[in-house]
Every structure is written in C-alpha cells, then in structure tokens.
Design an enzyme around this catalytic site. Structure first.
Site, PDB file in Angstrom:
ATOM      1  N   THR A 219     -59.963 -18.380  15.403  1.00  0.00           N
ATOM      2  CA  THR A 219     -59.946 -18.134  16.858  1.00  0.00           C
ATOM      3  C   THR A 219     -60.572 -19.296  17.627  1.00  0.00           C
ATOM      4  O   THR A 219     -60.061 -19.705  18.665  1.00  0.00           O
ATOM      5  CB  THR A 219     -60.725 -16.837  17.174  1.00  0.00           C
ATOM      6  OG1 THR A 219     -60.166 -15.784  16.385  1.00  0.00           O
ATOM      7  CG2 THR A 219     -60.621 -16.466  18.640  1.00  0.00           C
TER       8      THR A 219
ATOM      9  N   GLU B 227     -47.699  -4.979  20.404  1.00  0.00           N
ATOM     10  CA  GLU B 227     -47.637  -6.159  21.274  1.00  0.00           C
ATOM     11  C   GLU B 227     -46.184  -6.600  21.513  1.00  0.00           C
ATOM     12  O   GLU B 227     -45.848  -7.055  22.612  1.00  0.00           O
ATOM     13  CB  GLU B 227     -48.454  -7.296  20.647  1.00  0.00           C
ATOM     14  CG  GLU B 227     -49.948  -6.965  20.629  1.00  0.00           C
ATOM     15  CD  GLU B 227     -50.777  -8.012  19.901  1.00  0.00           C
ATOM     16  OE1 GLU B 227     -50.225  -8.996  19.370  1.00  0.00           O
ATOM     17  OE2 GLU B 227     -52.016  -7.845  19.876  1.00  0.00           O
TER      18      GLU B 227
ATOM     19  N   ARG C 113     -51.323 -16.331  11.109  1.00  0.00           N
ATOM     20  CA  ARG C 113     -52.754 -16.575  11.333  1.00  0.00           C
ATOM     21  C   ARG C 113     -53.227 -17.797  10.537  1.00  0.00           C
ATOM     22  O   ARG C 113     -54.106 -18.523  10.971  1.00  0.00           O
ATOM     23  CB  ARG C 113     -53.566 -15.311  11.022  1.00  0.00           C
ATOM     24  CG  ARG C 113     -53.323 -14.260  12.125  1.00  0.00           C
ATOM     25  CD  ARG C 113     -53.933 -12.930  11.827  1.00  0.00           C
ATOM     26  NE  ARG C 113     -55.370 -12.918  12.024  1.00  0.00           N
ATOM     27  CZ  ARG C 113     -55.983 -12.772  13.190  1.00  0.00           C
ATOM     28  NH1 ARG C 113     -55.259 -12.672  14.301  1.00  0.00           N
ATOM     29  NH2 ARG C 113     -57.279 -12.723  13.267  1.00  0.00           N
TER      30      ARG C 113
ATOM     31  N   TYR D 142     -54.849  -6.816  26.634  1.00  0.00           N
ATOM     32  CA  TYR D 142     -56.111  -7.058  25.918  1.00  0.00           C
ATOM     33  C   TYR D 142     -57.073  -5.870  26.022  1.00  0.00           C
ATOM     34  O   TYR D 142     -58.283  -6.038  25.831  1.00  0.00           O
ATOM     35  CB  TYR D 142     -56.789  -8.320  26.451  1.00  0.00           C
ATOM     36  CG  TYR D 142     -56.193  -9.606  25.909  1.00  0.00           C
ATOM     37  CD1 TYR D 142     -56.345  -9.951  24.566  1.00  0.00           C
ATOM     38  CD2 TYR D 142     -55.507 -10.480  26.731  1.00  0.00           C
ATOM     39  CE1 TYR D 142     -55.824 -11.135  24.062  1.00  0.00           C
ATOM     40  CE2 TYR D 142     -54.972 -11.674  26.235  1.00  0.00           C
ATOM     41  CZ  TYR D 142     -55.139 -11.991  24.896  1.00  0.00           C
ATOM     42  OH  TYR D 142     -54.632 -13.162  24.385  1.00  0.00           O
TER      43      TYR D 142
ATOM     44  N   HIS E 222     -52.012 -17.011  20.940  1.00  0.00           N
ATOM     45  CA  HIS E 222     -52.430 -15.712  20.413  1.00  0.00           C
ATOM     46  C   HIS E 222     -51.544 -15.376  19.227  1.00  0.00           C
ATOM     47  O   HIS E 222     -50.367 -15.733  19.210  1.00  0.00           O
ATOM     48  CB  HIS E 222     -52.271 -14.632  21.498  1.00  0.00           C
ATOM     49  CG  HIS E 222     -52.376 -13.236  20.964  1.00  0.00           C
ATOM     50  ND1 HIS E 222     -53.584 -12.645  20.716  1.00  0.00           N
ATOM     51  CD2 HIS E 222     -51.419 -12.338  20.591  1.00  0.00           C
ATOM     52  CE1 HIS E 222     -53.374 -11.422  20.219  1.00  0.00           C
ATOM     53  NE2 HIS E 222     -52.069 -11.217  20.143  1.00  0.00           N
TER      54      HIS E 222
ATOM     55  N   ASN F 209     -57.569 -21.340  23.455  1.00  0.00           N
ATOM     56  CA  ASN F 209     -57.299 -21.616  22.041  1.00  0.00           C
ATOM     57  C   ASN F 209     -55.804 -21.706  21.744  1.00  0.00           C
ATOM     58  O   ASN F 209     -55.362 -21.425  20.638  1.00  0.00           O
ATOM     59  CB  ASN F 209     -58.013 -20.599  21.134  1.00  0.00           C
ATOM     60  CG  ASN F 209     -57.558 -19.177  21.366  1.00  0.00           C
ATOM     61  OD1 ASN F 209     -56.805 -18.906  22.296  1.00  0.00           O
ATOM     62  ND2 ASN F 209     -57.996 -18.264  20.525  1.00  0.00           N
TER      63      ASN F 209
ATOM     64  N   LYS G   7     -50.564 -19.844  25.434  1.00  0.00           N
ATOM     65  CA  LYS G   7     -51.426 -19.500  26.570  1.00  0.00           C
ATOM     66  C   LYS G   7     -51.294 -20.498  27.727  1.00  0.00           C
ATOM     67  O   LYS G   7     -50.816 -21.623  27.530  1.00  0.00           O
ATOM     68  CB  LYS G   7     -52.869 -19.410  26.086  1.00  0.00           C
ATOM     69  CG  LYS G   7     -53.057 -18.327  25.016  1.00  0.00           C
ATOM     70  CD  LYS G   7     -54.518 -18.085  24.702  1.00  0.00           C
ATOM     71  CE  LYS G   7     -54.666 -16.962  23.687  1.00  0.00           C
ATOM     72  NZ  LYS G   7     -56.079 -16.577  23.489  1.00  0.00           N
TER      73      LYS G   7
ATOM     74  N   PHE H 104     -66.490 -11.203  27.096  1.00  0.00           N
ATOM     75  CA  PHE H 104     -65.546 -12.231  27.534  1.00  0.00           C
ATOM     76  C   PHE H 104     -64.278 -11.660  28.171  1.00  0.00           C
ATOM     77  O   PHE H 104     -63.409 -12.412  28.595  1.00  0.00           O
ATOM     78  CB  PHE H 104     -65.176 -13.149  26.354  1.00  0.00           C
ATOM     79  CG  PHE H 104     -64.591 -12.426  25.160  1.00  0.00           C
ATOM     80  CD1 PHE H 104     -63.248 -12.079  25.120  1.00  0.00           C
ATOM     81  CD2 PHE H 104     -65.387 -12.108  24.070  1.00  0.00           C
ATOM     82  CE1 PHE H 104     -62.705 -11.417  24.030  1.00  0.00           C
ATOM     83  CE2 PHE H 104     -64.849 -11.449  22.962  1.00  0.00           C
ATOM     84  CZ  PHE H 104     -63.497 -11.105  22.949  1.00  0.00           C
TER      85      PHE H 104
HETATM   86  P1  CMP Z   1     -56.619 -14.082  21.059  1.00  0.00           P
HETATM   87  O1  CMP Z   1     -56.038 -14.280  19.708  1.00  0.00           O
HETATM   88  O2  CMP Z   1     -55.709 -14.188  22.224  1.00  0.00           O
HETATM   89  O3  CMP Z   1     -57.322 -12.645  21.090  1.00  0.00           O
HETATM   90  C1  CMP Z   1     -58.413 -12.369  21.927  1.00  0.00           C
HETATM   91  C2  CMP Z   1     -58.927 -13.571  22.624  1.00  0.00           C
HETATM   92  O4  CMP Z   1     -60.224 -13.463  23.127  1.00  0.00           O
HETATM   93  C3  CMP Z   1     -59.041 -14.715  21.610  1.00  0.00           C
HETATM   94  O5  CMP Z   1     -57.767 -15.165  21.250  1.00  0.00           O
HETATM   95  C4  CMP Z   1     -59.890 -15.700  22.363  1.00  0.00           C
HETATM   96  O6  CMP Z   1     -59.139 -16.511  23.257  1.00  0.00           O
HETATM   97  C5  CMP Z   1     -60.770 -14.759  23.151  1.00  0.00           C
HETATM   98  N1  CMP Z   1     -62.091 -14.672  22.556  1.00  0.00           N
HETATM   99  C6  CMP Z   1     -62.439 -14.155  21.381  1.00  0.00           C
HETATM  100  N2  CMP Z   1     -63.763 -14.231  21.190  1.00  0.00           N
HETATM  101  C7  CMP Z   1     -64.253 -14.804  22.280  1.00  0.00           C
HETATM  102  C8  CMP Z   1     -65.552 -15.160  22.687  1.00  0.00           C
HETATM  103  N3  CMP Z   1     -66.619 -14.920  21.909  1.00  0.00           N
HETATM  104  N4  CMP Z   1     -65.679 -15.754  23.878  1.00  0.00           N
HETATM  105  C9  CMP Z   1     -64.605 -15.986  24.664  1.00  0.00           C
HETATM  106  N5  CMP Z   1     -63.340 -15.654  24.325  1.00  0.00           N
HETATM  107  C10 CMP Z   1     -63.181 -15.085  23.148  1.00  0.00           C
END
Ligand code: CMP
Length: 140
Positions: free
Chosen positions: A93, A128, A87, A51, A117, A114, A11, A59
């Site tokens: 996450t 994807e 994972r 997404y 992905h 984070n 990211k 979010f």
């Molecule tokens: P990702 O694996 O990219 O898939 C969806 C993304 O949404 C996740 O990683 C986080 O970066 C984001 N995400 C998931 N839950 C939340 C949340 N509660 N608040 C903000 N971002 C979120």
C-alpha cells in the site's frame, strides 16, 4: 478455489501525471485481460460509499476527498488468482515499502497517492466491480 477477477482504479494523481498508459501497459504485460473499463470522476458521496469499510479510520476523510478530486480509471481485470496476482503486481500500500518494479513503487508517491487501488479479497472484488459496472458494461 480463488476467483479470477479483481477491481482496480487508477487514482486521480496518477491520471493527472499521465500514467494511465504506462500502468495499463504493465497490467497487460502481466497477463491480465481487461474485461470492463471506464473513465469517470467520483462524487464525494460515491467515494465515501466505495471506501465505507474504512470510515472509522483517521485517513478516511482525506482519502475520499482525494479520490473525488479528479478523474479516475476503473477496470475489472481477469487472470487466474486475480486478487493475489494483482496485489503482487501493484506492491505494498505504501509506495515507499513496495517492491522495486511494482506499479506503486514506479508511479506512487505516498500512502494516499499510491497510484492504484486493487481489491483485497474475492468477495470485495465482486462488490467493487458491481459498484462501477452493470452487466452490459462487462465482457464475459
Ligand atoms: P487503497 O488500496 O485504495 O485502499 C485504501 C486506501 O487508503 C489505500 O489504498 C491508501 O491509499 C489509503 N491508506 C491506507 N492506509 C493509509 C494511511 N495510514 N494513511 C493514509 N492513507 C492510507
């Protein structure tokens, strides 16, 4: 039978912090083969499309704005049981809840930032991967 491919993105925040090298090293050390990779910046529309499954979530707007804010790495990774294995390597996450030594624990700073992905199912790994890569952009 579970599939052997998953899709990852490094990211924008992790790219800016020069974590591409360390994250790719972790991926290689864990036995994943990189069978496609590109460096690009998503437009807002492209991030929204990627997404889309989260579009009702509170979010979503922040997430797609962040994901289109700078360059990313997208890659298809190959390993037996790739989705689950990846994972495990990246952790939960939320980096604060990720197991020690996982990519998100090491390089993530928040739920949004984070670090990486990872696809959450074999079905989404295919969707994807097709989002980012044409057939001639992949090794088979
Ligand atoms: P990702 O694996 O990219 O898939 C969806 C993304 O949404 C996740 O990683 C986080 O970066 C984001 N995400 C998931 N839950 C939340 C949340 N509660 N608040 C903000 N971002 C979120």
């Amino acid at each position: 039978m579970s599939g052997n491919k998953t899709l990852t993105m490094i990211k924008p925040f992790a790219v800016q912090k020069a974590y591409i090298g360390p994250i790719l090293a972790k991926i290689n050390e864990a036995g994943f083969k990189i069978i496609a990779m590109k460096y690009l910046q998503l437009s807002l529309e492209q991030a929204k499309s990627f997404y889309e499954v989260h579009k009702e979530r509170p979010f979503y707007n922040d997430l797609v704005t962040f994901m289109s804010s700078g360059p990313i790495i997208a890659a298809i990774l190959e390993k037996d049981n790739a989705v689950e294995e990846y994972r495990k390597l990246i952790g939960a996450t939320d980096p604060a809840k990720s197991a020690q030594g996982t990519i998100r624990a090491l390089y993530g700073t928040s739920l949004e930032k984070n670090a990486v992905h990872g696809s959450d199912s074999d079905e989404n790994a295919i969707i994807e991967s097709d989002f980012f890569f044409s057939k001639i952009e992949r090794l088979f």
